[in-house]
Scaffold this motif. Structure first.
Motif, PDB file in Angstrom:
ATOM      1  N   GLY A  52       0.808  -1.214   0.000  1.00 41.11           N
ATOM      2  CA  GLY A  52       0.000   0.000   0.000  1.00 41.11           C
ATOM      3  C   GLY A  52       0.840   1.263   0.000  1.00 41.11           C
ATOM      4  N   PRO A  53       0.189   2.406   0.203  1.00 39.04           N
ATOM      5  CA  PRO A  53       0.883   3.686   0.126  1.00 39.04           C
ATOM      6  C   PRO A  53       1.833   3.923   1.296  1.00 39.04           C
ATOM      7  CG  PRO A  53      -1.382   4.023   0.815  1.00 39.04           C
ATOM      8  CD  PRO A  53      -1.237   2.562   0.467  1.00 39.04           C
ATOM      9  N   ALA A  54       2.876   4.674   1.007  1.00 38.69           N
ATOM     10  CA  ALA A  54       3.836   5.082   2.037  1.00 38.69           C
ATOM     11  C   ALA A  54       3.655   6.572   2.312  1.00 38.69           C
ATOM     12  CB  ALA A  54       5.265   4.821   1.572  1.00 38.69           C
ATOM     13  N   LEU A  55       3.688   6.936   3.561  1.00 37.90           N
ATOM     14  CA  LEU A  55       3.734   8.347   3.937  1.00 37.90           C
ATOM     15  C   LEU A  55       5.203   8.705   4.090  1.00 37.90           C
ATOM     16  CD1 LEU A  55       0.884   8.459   6.592  1.00 37.90           C
ATOM     17  CD2 LEU A  55       0.790   9.183   4.202  1.00 37.90           C
ATOM     18  N   VAL A  56       5.629   9.778   3.458  1.00 37.42           N
ATOM     19  CA  VAL A  56       7.041  10.158   3.448  1.00 37.42           C
ATOM     20  C   VAL A  56       7.195  11.494   4.166  1.00 37.42           C
ATOM     21  CG1 VAL A  56       9.040  10.626   1.998  1.00 37.42           C
ATOM     22  CG2 VAL A  56       7.372   8.911   1.278  1.00 37.42           C
ATOM     23  N   PHE A  57       8.087  11.516   5.173  1.00 34.63           N
ATOM     24  CA  PHE A  57       8.301  12.701   5.995  1.00 34.63           C
ATOM     25  C   PHE A  57       9.755  13.141   5.933  1.00 34.63           C
ATOM     26  CE2 PHE A  57       4.812  10.312   7.829  1.00 34.63           C
ATOM     27  CZ  PHE A  57       3.857  11.279   8.052  1.00 34.63           C
ATOM     28  N   THR A  58       9.968  14.441   6.019  1.00 38.89           N
ATOM     29  CA  THR A  58      11.328  14.950   6.154  1.00 38.89           C
ATOM     30  C   THR A  58      11.785  14.696   7.590  1.00 38.89           C
ATOM     31  OG1 THR A  58      10.665  17.160   6.895  1.00 38.89           O
ATOM     32  CG2 THR A  58      10.871  16.820   4.489  1.00 38.89           C
ATOM     33  N   PRO A  59      13.083  14.717   7.851  1.00 36.66           N
ATOM     34  CA  PRO A  59      13.541  14.566   9.237  1.00 36.66           C
ATOM     35  C   PRO A  59      12.922  15.623  10.167  1.00 36.66           C
ATOM     36  CG  PRO A  59      15.386  14.290   7.752  1.00 36.66           C
ATOM     37  CD  PRO A  59      14.218  14.757   6.914  1.00 36.66           C
ATOM     38  N   ARG A  60      12.788  16.843   9.680  1.00 36.88           N
ATOM     39  CA  ARG A  60      12.192  17.911  10.511  1.00 36.88           C
ATOM     40  C   ARG A  60      10.732  17.603  10.832  1.00 36.88           C
ATOM     41  NH1 ARG A  60      12.003  24.394   9.189  1.00 36.88           N
ATOM     42  NH2 ARG A  60      10.926  24.934  11.104  1.00 36.88           N
ATOM     43  N   GLU A  61       9.989  17.141   9.845  1.00 40.96           N
ATOM     44  CA  GLU A  61       8.588  16.786  10.080  1.00 40.96           C
ATOM     45  C   GLU A  61       8.472  15.656  11.092  1.00 40.96           C
ATOM     46  OE1 GLU A  61       6.605  17.841   5.743  1.00 40.96           O
ATOM     47  OE2 GLU A  61       7.634  15.925   5.998  1.00 40.96           O
ATOM     48  N   MET A  62       9.321  14.636  10.981  1.00 35.58           N
ATOM     49  CA  MET A  62       9.260  13.508  11.907  1.00 35.58           C
ATOM     50  C   MET A  62       9.658  13.941  13.315  1.00 35.58           C
ATOM     51  SD  MET A  62       8.369  10.425  12.440  1.00 35.58           S
ATOM     52  CE  MET A  62       8.016   9.857  10.806  1.00 35.58           C
ATOM     53  N   THR A  63      10.687  14.763  13.410  1.00 33.77           N
ATOM     54  CA  THR A  63      11.109  15.268  14.722  1.00 33.77           C
ATOM     55  C   THR A  63       9.985  16.070  15.382  1.00 33.77           C
ATOM     56  OG1 THR A  63      13.424  15.304  14.061  1.00 33.77           O
ATOM     57  CG2 THR A  63      12.811  16.720  15.912  1.00 33.77           C
ATOM     58  N   SER A  64       9.332  16.919  14.612  1.00 36.87           N
ATOM     59  CA  SER A  64       8.227  17.723  15.138  1.00 36.87           C
ATOM     60  C   SER A  64       7.064  16.838  15.566  1.00 36.87           C
ATOM     61  CB  SER A  64       7.774  18.719  14.065  1.00 36.87           C
ATOM     62  OG  SER A  64       6.691  19.478  14.511  1.00 36.87           O
ATOM     63  N   PHE A  65       6.734  15.835  14.750  1.00 41.04           N
ATOM     64  CA  PHE A  65       5.654  14.919  15.079  1.00 41.04           C
ATOM     65  C   PHE A  65       5.946  14.168  16.376  1.00 41.04           C
ATOM     66  CE2 PHE A  65       4.092  10.510  14.839  1.00 41.04           C
ATOM     67  CZ  PHE A  65       2.733  10.750  14.902  1.00 41.04           C
ATOM     68  N   LEU A  66       7.144  13.597  16.490  1.00 39.59           N
ATOM     69  CA  LEU A  66       7.493  12.831  17.690  1.00 39.59           C
ATOM     70  C   LEU A  66       7.541  13.709  18.933  1.00 39.59           C
ATOM     71  CD1 LEU A  66      10.168  10.421  16.188  1.00 39.59           C
ATOM     72  CD2 LEU A  66       7.805   9.892  16.810  1.00 39.59           C
TER      73      LEU A  66
END
Length: 78
Positions: A52-66
């Motif tokens: 299925g589909p993959a969601l792709v995040f930048t390192p900054r987006e992932m850091t902000s999310f976490l």
């Protein structure tokens, strides 16, 4: 293979190697799988739908999310 990495692309186009399961569900085996891409971005997919589909995040987006999750900003989802 990584020429046109985009959000929502089929996970299979990112290859089968390198996916890990840092988060899992205790009831039913459904997990979120993550893969660090060569350019530093992070892809997420549903383990029960590896094609299925993959969601792709930048390192900054992932850091902000976490950071937001750790601060309780996603508690409304529980």
């Amino acid at each position: 293979m990584h020429h046109h990495i985009r959000n929502g692309m089929p996970s299979r186009e990112l290859g089968t190697q390198g996916w890990s399961k840092p988060w899992s569900d205790d009831a039913g085996g459904a997990c979120v799988e993550a893969k660090k891409l060569g350019d530093g971005r992070i892809a997420l997919r549903q383990s029960t739908d590896p094609e299925g589909p993959a969601l792709v995040f930048t390192p900054r987006e992932m850091t902000s999310f976490l950071a937001g999750v750790k601060a309780g900003e996603a508690d409304f989802l529980l």
